[in-house]
Design an enzyme around this catalytic site. Structure first.
Site, short mmCIF file in Angstrom:
data_model
loop_
_atom_site.label_atom_id
_atom_site.label_comp_id
_atom_site.label_asym_id
_atom_site.label_seq_id
_atom_site.Cartn_x
_atom_site.Cartn_y
_atom_site.Cartn_z
N SER A 175 8.31 12.99 6.13
CA SER A 175 8.49 13.54 7.48
C SER A 175 9.83 14.24 7.68
O SER A 175 9.90 15.22 8.43
CB SER A 175 8.30 12.45 8.54
OG SER A 175 9.26 11.42 8.39
N CYS A 192 0.01 10.21 9.66
CA CYS A 192 1.11 9.59 8.92
C CYS A 192 2.43 10.28 9.25
O CYS A 192 2.97 10.09 10.34
CB CYS A 192 0.79 9.55 7.43
SG CYS A 192 1.80 8.35 6.53
N ARG A 204 8.78 4.09 11.05
CA ARG A 204 8.40 4.60 9.74
C ARG A 204 8.09 3.45 8.77
O ARG A 204 8.66 2.37 8.88
CB ARG A 204 9.54 5.43 9.15
CG ARG A 204 9.79 6.72 9.90
CD ARG A 204 11.10 7.39 9.52
NE ARG A 204 11.48 7.24 8.14
CZ ARG A 204 11.72 8.24 7.30
NH1 ARG A 204 11.63 9.48 7.71
NH2 ARG A 204 12.07 8.01 6.06
N ILE A 247 -1.04 4.64 3.75
CA ILE A 247 -0.12 4.90 2.64
C ILE A 247 1.29 5.04 3.24
O ILE A 247 1.56 6.03 3.93
CB ILE A 247 -0.50 6.17 1.87
CG1 ILE A 247 -1.93 6.07 1.35
CG2 ILE A 247 0.50 6.44 0.74
CD1 ILE A 247 -2.48 7.37 0.79
N ARG A 248 2.15 4.05 3.01
CA ARG A 248 3.50 4.06 3.62
C ARG A 248 3.39 4.41 5.09
O ARG A 248 4.16 5.20 5.64
CB ARG A 248 4.41 5.05 2.91
CG ARG A 248 4.84 4.62 1.54
CD ARG A 248 5.77 5.62 0.86
NE ARG A 248 6.86 6.02 1.73
CZ ARG A 248 7.42 7.22 1.72
NH1 ARG A 248 6.99 8.15 0.89
NH2 ARG A 248 8.40 7.51 2.52
N HIS A 267 -4.86 7.95 7.12
CA HIS A 267 -5.22 9.24 6.54
C HIS A 267 -6.73 9.50 6.59
O HIS A 267 -7.43 9.25 5.60
CB HIS A 267 -4.76 9.30 5.08
CG HIS A 267 -3.29 9.33 4.91
ND1 HIS A 267 -2.58 10.50 4.83
CD2 HIS A 267 -2.37 8.34 4.83
CE1 HIS A 267 -1.30 10.24 4.69
NE2 HIS A 267 -1.15 8.93 4.69
N GLU A 311 -8.18 12.24 6.33
CA GLU A 311 -8.51 13.32 5.39
C GLU A 311 -8.81 12.80 3.99
O GLU A 311 -9.35 13.52 3.17
CB GLU A 311 -7.36 14.34 5.33
CG GLU A 311 -6.14 13.92 4.56
CD GLU A 311 -5.17 13.00 5.30
OE1 GLU A 311 -4.08 12.74 4.76
OE2 GLU A 311 -5.50 12.53 6.41
#
Length: 192
Positions: free
Chosen positions: A55, A82, A108, A134-135, A173, A175
């Site tokens: 980011s 995310c 975060r 994911i994170r 996510h 996608e």
């Protein structure tokens, strides 16, 4: 023609492109997903998707290229996943560029580091959905005095999806699945 721009700076760009194109076809909309990298390309879009990635890097490029100004000046709806969720926030737990498009505070890497990534079912918009984390960030707080804010999903008592007006932010996510329903939701949000 209806255009959803996929910000092509970092992250799961091709996956967002593919699933957005499928969502447009499923909705029978005369439109296209389009990869965008510069402010003048963003200007032509009816909506923008900002994918995951780093980011701070995405934010720096957004501001250097004036993409943030184009989005704000033209009231272009944004769907952030995310890292995109972090960039939409008005406050985060790290000093970095953010667009402040939503009245939310984001933490975060709330679910751990890369090695802690996981998949699990979440309930969103009245159905079960495969959540890929994911994170992933989480929503730490939001301004519930705003009438246009709506929490869309929680996971393990943490908010992982929210909308404000026509902007949409998710810590997971969509996608990275074959399920187009969330992308269809964003498209319908813009069109209605």
């Amino acid at each position: 023609m209806f255009i959803i721009g996929i910000l092509n700076l970092q992250g799961a760009v091709s996956e967002h492109y593919d699933i957005t194109q499928k969502a447009l076809e499923n909705l029978n909309i005369d439109g296209e997903a389009r990869l965008v990298r510069y402010a003048d390309e963003v200007e032509d879009c009816d909506g923008i998707i900002i994918s995951g990635g780093e980011s701070t890097v995405i934010g720096k490029i957004l501001f250097e290229r004036g993409i943030d100004k184009v989005i704000k000046n033209n009231n272009i709806p944004v769907f952030g996943t995310c890292a995109g969720m972090i960039l939409l926030s008005s406050k985060t737990d790290y000093d970095q560029p953010i667009m402040s498009l939503m009245d939310i505070e984001v933490g975060r890497n709330a679910f751990g580091r890369q090695k802690d990534s996981f998949e699990d079912t979440i309930n969103i918009l009245g159905y079960e959905y495969p959540g890929v984390f994911i994170r992933a960030p989480i929503l730490k707080s939001y301004d519930d005095s705003k009438e246009d804010i709506e929490v869309l999903a929680e996971y393990d008592s943490k908010i992982v999806a929210i909308k404000q007006g026509k902007n949409l932010a998710m810590s997971f996510h969509p996608e990275l699945t074959e399920d187009t329903r969330i992308h269809e939701y964003f498209i319908n949000l813009i069109k209605n």
